[in-house]
Design an enzyme around this catalytic site. Sequence first.
Site, PDB file in Angstrom:
ATOM      1  N   CYS A  12      -1.391   7.452  -2.204  1.00  0.00           N
ATOM      2  CA  CYS A  12      -1.650   6.242  -1.412  1.00  0.00           C
ATOM      3  C   CYS A  12      -2.203   6.526  -0.026  1.00  0.00           C
ATOM      4  CB  CYS A  12      -0.393   5.386  -1.316  1.00  0.00           C
ATOM      5  SG  CYS A  12       0.960   6.148  -0.411  1.00  0.00           S
TER       6      CYS A  12
ATOM      7  N   ARG B 281       1.147   9.047  14.948  1.00  0.00           N
ATOM      8  CA  ARG B 281       2.281   8.554  14.174  1.00  0.00           C
ATOM      9  C   ARG B 281       3.161   7.732  15.094  1.00  0.00           C
ATOM     10  NH1 ARG B 281       7.098  10.673  11.032  1.00  0.00           N
ATOM     11  NH2 ARG B 281       7.236   9.069   9.443  1.00  0.00           N
TER      12      ARG B 281
ATOM     13  N   LYS C 228       0.805  -1.213   0.000  1.00  0.00           N
ATOM     14  CA  LYS C 228       0.000   0.000   0.000  1.00  0.00           C
ATOM     15  C   LYS C 228       0.846   1.274   0.000  1.00  0.00           C
ATOM     16  CE  LYS C 228      -0.589   0.305   5.026  1.00  0.00           C
ATOM     17  NZ  LYS C 228       0.101   1.587   5.188  1.00  0.00           N
ATOM     18  N   ASP C 229       2.133   1.168   0.381  1.00  0.00           N
ATOM     19  CA  ASP C 229       2.996   2.344   0.434  1.00  0.00           C
ATOM     20  C   ASP C 229       3.631   2.693  -0.909  1.00  0.00           C
ATOM     21  OD1 ASP C 229       2.487   2.598   3.106  1.00  0.00           O
ATOM     22  OD2 ASP C 229       4.347   1.665   3.777  1.00  0.00           O
TER      23      ASP C 229
ATOM     24  N   ARG D  15       1.733   3.326  18.955  1.00  0.00           N
ATOM     25  CA  ARG D  15       0.335   3.695  18.706  1.00  0.00           C
ATOM     26  C   ARG D  15      -0.614   3.023  19.689  1.00  0.00           C
ATOM     27  NH1 ARG D  15      -0.310   4.749  12.251  1.00  0.00           N
ATOM     28  NH2 ARG D  15       1.765   5.586  11.919  1.00  0.00           N
TER      29      ARG D  15
ATOM     30  N   ARG E 108      -7.870   8.717   4.759  1.00  0.00           N
ATOM     31  CA  ARG E 108      -8.920   7.727   4.443  1.00  0.00           C
ATOM     32  C   ARG E 108      -9.695   7.341   5.692  1.00  0.00           C
ATOM     33  NH1 ARG E 108      -8.914   2.511   5.510  1.00  0.00           N
ATOM     34  NH2 ARG E 108      -6.717   2.592   6.087  1.00  0.00           N
ATOM     35  N   ARG E 109      -8.991   7.063   6.780  1.00  0.00           N
ATOM     36  CA  ARG E 109      -9.665   6.674   8.024  1.00  0.00           C
ATOM     37  C   ARG E 109     -10.404   7.857   8.639  1.00  0.00           C
ATOM     38  NH1 ARG E 109      -4.412   3.562   9.700  1.00  0.00           N
ATOM     39  NH2 ARG E 109      -4.798   1.512   8.802  1.00  0.00           N
TER      40      ARG E 109
END
Length: 338
Positions: A253, A160, A94-95, A166, A142-143
Amino acid sequence: MSATAASTRDTTAEQTPAATLRIGTRGSLLATTQAGTVRDALIAAGHPAELVIVKTAGDQFSGPVEKIGVGVFTAALREELAAGHVDIAVHSFKDLPTAPDERVVIAAVPGREDPRDALVARDGMVLGELPAGSRIGTSAPRRIAQLRALGLGLDIQPLRGNLDTRIGKVADGELDAVVVARAGLSRIGRLDVITESLEPVQMLPAPAQGALAVECRAGDTALIAILTELDDAGARAAVTAERALLAELEAGCTAPVGAIAEIVESIDDDGRVFDELSVRGCAAALDGSDSIRASTVGPPDRAEELGREVARELLDLGARALMGAATEREMEGGPTDE
């Protein structure tokens, strides 16, 4: 500073025997664990392999992701690969930028982890149980967009750091919950902290989330043949569709775009079972004011076309306006440890 200039290599890479395949990876726990699965699979197939840690400017930067630069987390690995300092690079798929790099080839997409997002919340709560005003951490547009669109009144906080950092913010009470990729937690053995795996009807994952991209130099036909043995046809079809959707939207992305493609069983008029590829996508306004979805189903060998078909439907429904004026340069380049 360019990603190339910022990258450094372990000095042990200079001493690697020619017969040992050198696998470039970032140095985080998640990245080395992911690359380690590729190393172990190669060793099991009779090909000696070891990890080579590549440090990037992004690993040493604590500011907002958009200020780091486009693709900094993957560019350094690709530069080391192109320069011949490593033989293989392993990325969180995805990156990767959607634009191809002619110097390298994605020789394998191994079996994919569960692509869903996961909630890690205090007191074992699921998303719908969090009181209005609860502090929930994520920095992914997106989230953020999809959480806001649910209308739960959550206080979304920037987030981050690596996965341990996290989820630690929930344990120490700094946040009430965080949303991260379920695949990352699975790979580091922390599924126990998940309080809810978010179904696509609630939140569509990032295109190619949970998948790995195993790259080598484009001209290395012998190595391509070796790595192809690690390829999973279903996973490749799914991520091909999802990333084609992203490319057609001309979105970065980490844009507020979600997508998931899955192999599903269908039955024809004669009762015969066959595989199809189901593709779903969404685009959302960052403020949560609106979101649109589209979907299609078709043969897996038409994966790219199916992804672009869903993207075009999203565009017809107004995706461009919803995503706003953010350019790919401003949005792309998010870290793996999401």
